[in-house]
Every structure is written in C-alpha cells, then in structure tokens.
Scaffold this active site. Structure first.
Site, PDB file in Angstrom:
ATOM      1  N   CYS A 117       0.808  -1.222   0.000  1.00 56.84           N
ATOM      2  CA  CYS A 117       0.000   0.000   0.000  1.00 56.84           C
ATOM      3  C   CYS A 117       0.841   1.271   0.000  1.00 56.84           C
ATOM      4  CB  CYS A 117      -0.943   0.000   1.197  1.00 56.84           C
ATOM      5  SG  CYS A 117      -2.129  -1.365   1.173  1.00 56.84           S
ATOM      6  N   HIS A 259      -3.367   7.277   2.465  1.00 54.30           N
ATOM      7  CA  HIS A 259      -3.747   5.999   1.873  1.00 54.30           C
ATOM      8  C   HIS A 259      -5.058   5.538   2.497  1.00 54.30           C
ATOM      9  CE1 HIS A 259      -4.043   1.800   1.045  1.00 54.30           C
ATOM     10  NE2 HIS A 259      -3.713   1.461   2.268  1.00 54.30           N
ATOM     11  N   ASN A 289     -10.164  -0.245  -0.380  1.00 54.37           N
ATOM     12  CA  ASN A 289      -8.707  -0.118  -0.262  1.00 54.37           C
ATOM     13  C   ASN A 289      -8.092  -0.652  -1.546  1.00 54.37           C
ATOM     14  OD1 ASN A 289      -5.964  -0.495   0.270  1.00 54.37           O
ATOM     15  ND2 ASN A 289      -6.288  -1.055   2.400  1.00 54.37           N
TER      16      ASN A 289
END
Length: 349
Positions: A117, A259, A289
């Site tokens: 990520c 994020h 996500n």
C-alpha cells in the site's frame, strides 16, 4: 557556496485515475460471507468497491490510468515508467515494460516497485531520484492493483476491504520552489514485522522449503489488529517528519490525502496529526482499499470534486506491508490539465 546548481525537482504535471466498471456492493458480499452491511460499514467505512471482470489484469488498469495521466499533462513521451503494484502480471518479468509498450513507449526505462500500500509513494520517490540524478526529465508513475485476484473470497477480514483500480501521475524536471514540486520524501520500513501483511506461498521461501503450500497460503493475509496499531503510529510519524522537513505545521495543510486503508485508520491518523476532519480527503466508502492505487485515485477524485485546487498545501502519507511507510508534501499546481482529470468508471458517481 560552492556555485553548483541545485538538482531539478520533480514537478507534478499530469494526473489520471481509472476504475473497472464492475461494482460490488456490501449487499453482494453479504450473500457469500457471514457479515452484514452494517458490520462492514462500521469497521471499514466501505459501502462499495470496483473489481475487474474475468480476463482483465493489472496491466490493463495501469494502461488506462497511465494514458489519462499522459493526456492530462499534454501528451508526449516520457523517459521512464514506474509501476507500483502488489499484483503484477507475473512473478517475472516486471509489469512496467509491458505497460510502457502498450502505451507506445517502447524503449524507455521501465520497472516495478513492490511496497504494497506504500507502493505509489515509493515509486514517486524513485521518480524524484531519477529526475534529480539527471537520468530522466519526465516520468510516468502508476499505482495499479487487481487485489480481487489475490483475496480469498471467503475471508471476511480481507474480502470486504480490498478492491481494484489504478491511478497515475506525470512528474517533470522543474524548480523546487514552483507549485507541484514534490517536497521532502520520508520513507521507512521494518522487515521484522513482515508477516503482518503477506502472501505466504509462491515465493522462493515457500518453494525452497520442500513443503507444499496450503490453498489458503496463496491468498493475501493480514493480522488486522496489529496492522491497525502500526498503521496509525508509523503513518503519523512519517507525516510529521515530512511536515517538519517541508517547514510546515499541521495547521498549514489544506488537504490531507492518506492511503485509504480503512476509515477508522484514516480518522485516527488525522486526529493524531491534529488536522481537522474537513481538511481530510477520503473515497474509501466508494472504492475500498486499492493499495498502491489508493493515493493517486484519491488525488484524482479530490480534484474532480473541486475539493483540491491550485495553491492548496497537500500532505500525502501511506502505510503498507513490508512493513513500509512513506509521506511527502506538495503545493498543488495550477496546470489546466489537473483541474478535471478524466475518470471513467468514476468513483465520484
């Protein structure tokens, strides 16, 4: 003074985001998982997400976003293509050369970055370094993920969170003091905690063990409670360091783009930093996500919605497997190409 000129900065000139058209709602997931819409929303903040159709893969997503970013920047060639992804087309070779070729950029430098990520910010740092070193004057940086290909569809912890998509930026050599210049980059890792976020099977460690992999070991796995704590701590610290190096205070930030791990993590980081809720951007409720694609997709969404404009001071921060974390700053540029990036399959709909 030694009389030597400062190295060029990487300046943001193009932006694009793309989501596959297929939408999966919480109600769709409830039909196969022991969960509910209320449970998913309360723990993740997600109501829907986009996933690829059979036959589509990460490179296709990356090409769509990359083409939009190039168009946004006025078109033309680049010297380097960097693709951040956890879901490459294959273990070998890298995905970036294929993406570059499909974009008509055969012959340019191209490589992948694997930092889960945090991947987009690590890839952006690589672009900053290439420009500063004189290796490139124009770089296409793409975060692209097809997480639906590595998520156990029966795992309630991960199946409700992760999704597919791609976002991309173009950065060009310019002056450190001009709008769009990428600020100080803060990068970090802690490999002692690599097992908190992992796919156990498929790599050399498992293959050389002489032991067959369990079916579930081919899927993405995450120790959620531990990840939550480290995500908040590490992202907050990285963001604070980036602000300090830029000479900013939290109160100087007009828009915080973290994020999109989950809504609770993003909220906790914002609270720790002291950035008011109205200055935080988020789209996890609509896209889930998307790992390395998360930040560029959020950038595209926030611009398209009119919540991010020229002169705004922006803080970017991320946390991912590795463990890895990163943060940086920039003042948003006035480039016309960045005002309304095209965004098919729009998450703002």
């Amino acid at each position: 003074m030694n009389g030597r000129a400062s190295p060029p900065a990487a300046v943001l000139t193009g932006l694009g985001g793309w989501l596959p058209p297929r939408v999966v709602t919480n109600d769709d997931l409830v039909r196969r998982l022991d969960t509910s819409d209320e449970w998913i929303r309360s723990r993740t903040g997600i109501s829907r997400r986009h996933v690829i159709d059979p036959g589509m893969s990460t490179a296709a997503l990356a090409v769509e976003a990359g083409a939009l970013a190039l168009k946004s920047s006025g078109g033309g060639d680049v010297d380097s293509v960097i693709v951040a992804t956890t879901t490459p087309e294959r273990l070998c070779p890298a995905t970036a050369p294929l993406v570059a070729a499909r974009l008509g950029l055969t012959g340019v430098a191209a490589h992948d970055v694997s930092a889960v990520c945090t991947g987009f910010l690590y890839a952006l740092a690589s672009a900053v370094g290439q420009i500063a070193a004189g290796l490139a004057r124009r770089v296409l940086v793409i975060g692209a993920e097809a997480y639906s290909t590595i998520i156990n569809p029966l795992d309630r912890q991960t199946a409700v969170i992760f999704a597919d998509g791609a976002g991309a930026v173009v950065v060009e050599a310019g002056s450190p003091d001009e709008p769009g210049a990428i600020g100080p980059m803060v990068l970090g890792s802690d490999g002692e905690l690599s097992d908190l976020i992992t796919i156990p099977a498929g790599g050399s460690q498992q293959r050389s063990s002489g032991q067959p992999a369990r079916p579930e070991d081919h899927y993405f796995q995450m120790r959620g409670r531990d990840v939550y704590r480290h995500a908040v701590e590490r992202t907050t610290a990285a963001a604070q360091a980036a602000l300090e190096r830029a000479g900013w205070q939290a109160g100087d930030v007009d828009r915080f783009l973290p994020h999109q791990a989950n809504a609770r993590i993003c909220s906790a980081i914002g609270d720790e930093l002291g950035i008011p809720a109205e200055r935080r951007a988020g789209n996890i409720d609509r896209v889930g996500n998307t790992a390395a694609a998360s930040i560029p997709l959020l950038m595209a969404d926030t611009v398209a919605s009119g919540l991010l404009g020229p002169g705004d001071r922006v803080l970017l921060a991320a946390f991912g497997g590795g463990l890895t974390w990163a943060a940086t700053t920039l003042t948003w540029p006035a480039s016309a190409g960045l005002r309304q990036p095209t965004h098919p399959g729009s998450s703002t709909a």
